[in-house]
Design a protein around this motif. Structure first.
Motif, PDB file in Angstrom:
ATOM      1  N   GLN A   1       0.666  -1.329   0.021  1.00 28.56           N
ATOM      2  CA  GLN A   1      -0.125   0.395   0.321  1.00 28.56           C
ATOM      3  C   GLN A   1       1.258   0.769   0.103  1.00 28.56           C
ATOM      4  O   GLN A   1       2.133   1.196   0.502  1.00 28.56           O
ATOM      5  CB  GLN A   1      -0.790   0.150   1.261  1.00 28.56           C
ATOM      6  CG  GLN A   1      -0.686   0.345   2.267  1.00 28.56           C
ATOM      7  CD  GLN A   1      -1.679   1.260   4.101  1.00 28.56           C
ATOM      8  OE1 GLN A   1      -2.455   0.021   4.034  1.00 28.56           O
ATOM      9  NE2 GLN A   1      -1.341   1.783   3.667  1.00 28.56           N
ATOM     10  N   ARG A   2       0.296   2.853  -0.218  1.00 31.47           N
ATOM     11  CA  ARG A   2       0.735   3.855  -0.637  1.00 31.47           C
ATOM     12  C   ARG A   2      -0.371   3.998  -0.080  1.00 31.47           C
ATOM     13  O   ARG A   2      -1.857   4.344   0.171  1.00 31.47           O
ATOM     14  CB  ARG A   2       1.615   3.993  -1.883  1.00 31.47           C
ATOM     15  CG  ARG A   2       2.267   3.517  -2.601  1.00 31.47           C
ATOM     16  CD  ARG A   2       3.752   3.679  -1.005  1.00 31.47           C
ATOM     17  NE  ARG A   2       5.223   2.801  -2.037  1.00 31.47           N
ATOM     18  CZ  ARG A   2       5.146   1.960  -2.557  1.00 31.47           C
ATOM     19  NH1 ARG A   2       4.632   0.856  -1.319  1.00 31.47           N
ATOM     20  NH2 ARG A   2       6.311   1.409  -2.682  1.00 31.47           N
ATOM     21  N   LEU A   3       0.261   5.876   0.753  1.00 31.93           N
ATOM     22  CA  LEU A   3      -1.158   6.864   1.165  1.00 31.93           C
ATOM     23  C   LEU A   3      -0.817   8.451   0.145  1.00 31.93           C
ATOM     24  O   LEU A   3       0.490   8.275  -0.597  1.00 31.93           O
ATOM     25  CB  LEU A   3      -0.049   7.097   1.951  1.00 31.93           C
ATOM     26  CG  LEU A   3      -0.450   7.010   3.493  1.00 31.93           C
ATOM     27  CD1 LEU A   3      -0.487   7.286   4.759  1.00 31.93           C
ATOM     28  CD2 LEU A   3      -1.985   6.478   3.727  1.00 31.93           C
TER      29      LEU A   3
ATOM     30  N   ASP B   1      -6.050  15.785   3.616  1.00 27.60           N
ATOM     31  CA  ASP B   1      -6.841  14.557   4.362  1.00 27.60           C
ATOM     32  C   ASP B   1      -5.507  12.804   2.845  1.00 27.60           C
ATOM     33  O   ASP B   1      -5.753  13.973   1.890  1.00 27.60           O
ATOM     34  CB  ASP B   1      -7.963  13.608   4.286  1.00 27.60           C
ATOM     35  CG  ASP B   1      -8.124  12.351   4.896  1.00 27.60           C
ATOM     36  OD1 ASP B   1      -6.922  12.154   5.629  1.00 27.60           O
ATOM     37  OD2 ASP B   1      -9.401  12.133   4.918  1.00 27.60           O
ATOM     38  N   ARG B   2      -5.439  12.423   3.635  1.00 27.46           N
ATOM     39  CA  ARG B   2      -5.062  10.940   2.515  1.00 27.46           C
ATOM     40  C   ARG B   2      -5.658   9.812   2.450  1.00 27.46           C
ATOM     41  O   ARG B   2      -6.727   9.343   2.763  1.00 27.46           O
ATOM     42  CB  ARG B   2      -3.453  11.046   3.653  1.00 27.46           C
ATOM     43  CG  ARG B   2      -2.631  11.753   3.158  1.00 27.46           C
ATOM     44  CD  ARG B   2      -1.442  11.797   4.325  1.00 27.46           C
ATOM     45  NE  ARG B   2      -1.454  11.220   5.299  1.00 27.46           N
ATOM     46  CZ  ARG B   2      -0.574  10.329   5.360  1.00 27.46           C
ATOM     47  NH1 ARG B   2       0.771  10.647   5.783  1.00 27.46           N
ATOM     48  NH2 ARG B   2      -1.060  10.786   7.358  1.00 27.46           N
ATOM     49  N   LEU B   3      -5.300   9.389   1.456  1.00 29.34           N
ATOM     50  CA  LEU B   3      -6.314   8.119   0.803  1.00 29.34           C
ATOM     51  C   LEU B   3      -5.698   7.212   0.784  1.00 29.34           C
ATOM     52  O   LEU B   3      -4.054   7.233   0.254  1.00 29.34           O
ATOM     53  CB  LEU B   3      -6.756   8.447  -0.179  1.00 29.34           C
ATOM     54  CG  LEU B   3      -7.118   6.980  -1.058  1.00 29.34           C
ATOM     55  CD1 LEU B   3      -9.106   7.194   0.335  1.00 29.34           C
ATOM     56  CD2 LEU B   3      -8.120   7.978  -2.196  1.00 29.34           C
ATOM     57  N   ARG B   4      -5.718   5.880   0.867  1.00 22.88           N
ATOM     58  CA  ARG B   4      -4.817   4.266   0.895  1.00 22.88           C
ATOM     59  C   ARG B   4      -4.284   3.860  -0.856  1.00 22.88           C
ATOM     60  O   ARG B   4      -6.045   3.976  -1.017  1.00 22.88           O
ATOM     61  CB  ARG B   4      -5.087   3.292   1.909  1.00 22.88           C
ATOM     62  CG  ARG B   4      -4.375   3.330   3.314  1.00 22.88           C
ATOM     63  CD  ARG B   4      -4.925   2.274   4.524  1.00 22.88           C
ATOM     64  NE  ARG B   4      -4.523   2.495   5.792  1.00 22.88           N
ATOM     65  CZ  ARG B   4      -4.532   3.873   6.338  1.00 22.88           C
ATOM     66  NH1 ARG B   4      -5.733   5.275   6.362  1.00 22.88           N
ATOM     67  NH2 ARG B   4      -4.289   4.309   7.570  1.00 22.88           N
ATOM     68  N   ASN B   5      -3.747   3.571  -1.087  1.00 24.73           N
ATOM     69  CA  ASN B   5      -3.550   3.271  -1.943  1.00 24.73           C
ATOM     70  C   ASN B   5      -3.036   1.522  -1.931  1.00 24.73           C
ATOM     71  O   ASN B   5      -1.630   1.240  -2.544  1.00 24.73           O
ATOM     72  CB  ASN B   5      -3.180   4.236  -3.915  1.00 24.73           C
ATOM     73  CG  ASN B   5      -3.218   3.038  -4.507  1.00 24.73           C
ATOM     74  OD1 ASN B   5      -3.779   2.228  -5.148  1.00 24.73           O
ATOM     75  ND2 ASN B   5      -1.637   3.311  -5.648  1.00 24.73           N
ATOM     76  N   ILE B   6      -4.471   0.703  -2.125  1.00 23.03           N
ATOM     77  CA  ILE B   6      -3.596  -0.131  -2.076  1.00 23.03           C
ATOM     78  C   ILE B   6      -3.990  -1.480  -3.571  1.00 23.03           C
ATOM     79  O   ILE B   6      -4.391  -1.270  -4.289  1.00 23.03           O
ATOM     80  CB  ILE B   6      -4.364  -1.234  -1.062  1.00 23.03           C
ATOM     81  CG1 ILE B   6      -4.344  -0.525  -0.013  1.00 23.03           C
ATOM     82  CG2 ILE B   6      -4.626  -2.872  -0.809  1.00 23.03           C
ATOM     83  CD1 ILE B   6      -5.121  -1.203   1.075  1.00 23.03           C
TER      84      ILE B   6
END
Length: 261
Positions: free
Chosen positions: A199-201, A256-261
């Motif tokens: 994952q990445r943010l 804000d941030r979002l997870r990229n999985i």
């Protein structure tokens, strides 16, 4: 933290109402360097289905909560690995299930869990040995850093436990390489490692000021090339957004941030 000691230290600042501050100090030639990490108090654990994991419970059960196995979250430092594991643990948490976590440090306290915080005198491996005598069903190991921790985690997975942990790698495939470099056998890895999640943010556009527009030709070309490479068809007939900047997002265009999985 000890003010008189000129050595690497970890500590906390707990004086603020809304935030805890994790502190790490490192001596260097000009004195001491400090890194502060802000962590909101009473932070709500994100629902597992909001993180980009499989969208249905049936699909999710294929990936997690398997006895005799290990699930590993892979990403570089600061990409939200532990937070994602908290979401998985919260999803699996039941009164009849014995869940134990070994962390450095315990970032979020969750009701119903046995959470252990290691200190400079103990290691993940030492704590994990003790935990295995406590009859756990699910074990969360904060990080697999060395061969000893990896071997005990795999042994736990091979003896009926479900183990979750993290490893610092750039992608999911590198996890296998990293475990091999630690000295773990191919048999142990293949028989126990059930799921690896990378994952990445990524930054989320500020919803107060983002500007809607159509995809341009260059973007459509890039998206199509990516889709052709991976056999996925993307719809570029809709709209996208540009970052603008406002008072709400401190004129950055992102909030804000979002997870990229």
């Amino acid at each position: 933290m000890h003010q008189e000691k000129q050595e690497s230290q970890d500590g906390r600042i707990l004086m603020y109402d809304d935030y805890n501050i994790r502190v790490s100090s490192q001596p260097n030639v000009y004195g001491e360097k400090f890194v502060l990490r802000l962590l909101k108090k009473d932070i709500n654990i994100r629902n597992i289905f909001d993180l980009g994991l499989p969208a249905t419970e049936k699909e999710l059960q294929k990936s997690i909560n398997k006895k005799n196995s290990i699930t590993i979250m892979a990403a570089p430092t600061g990409e939200g690995k532990t937070t994602s594991l908290y979401s998985i643990i919260d999803y699996l948490n039941r009164p009849e299930i014995n869940i134990t976590t070994i962390e450095d440090p315990v970032e979020i306290r969750i009701e119903g869990l046995n959470q252990i915080e290691i200190d400079p005198r103990t290691t993940f491996a030492e704590s994990l040995r003790t935990v295995l005598r406590q009859d756990p069903d699910i074990i969360l190991v904060g990080e697999i850093r060395d061969r000893e921790t990896g071997e005990i985690a795999i042994q736990a997975g091979q003896t009926g436990h479900y183990v979750l942990s993290t490893i610092h790698t750039i992608d999911s495939l590198e996890v296998i390489t990293r475990l091999r470099k630690m000295g773990l056998s191919d048999y142990d890895i293949s028989s126990t490692l059930a799921t690896v999640i990378s994952q990445r943010l990524v930054r989320r556009l500020c919803t107060n000021c983002r500007k809607e527009r159509k995809f341009n030709d260059e973007e459509k070309k890039i998206i199509k090339a990516i889709g052709d490479k991976y056999g996925v068809e993307f719809d570029t007939s809709g709209t996208t957004y540009d970052a603008v900047g406002c008072k709400h997002c401190n004129n950055t265009g992102y909030y804000d941030r979002l997870r990229n999985i």
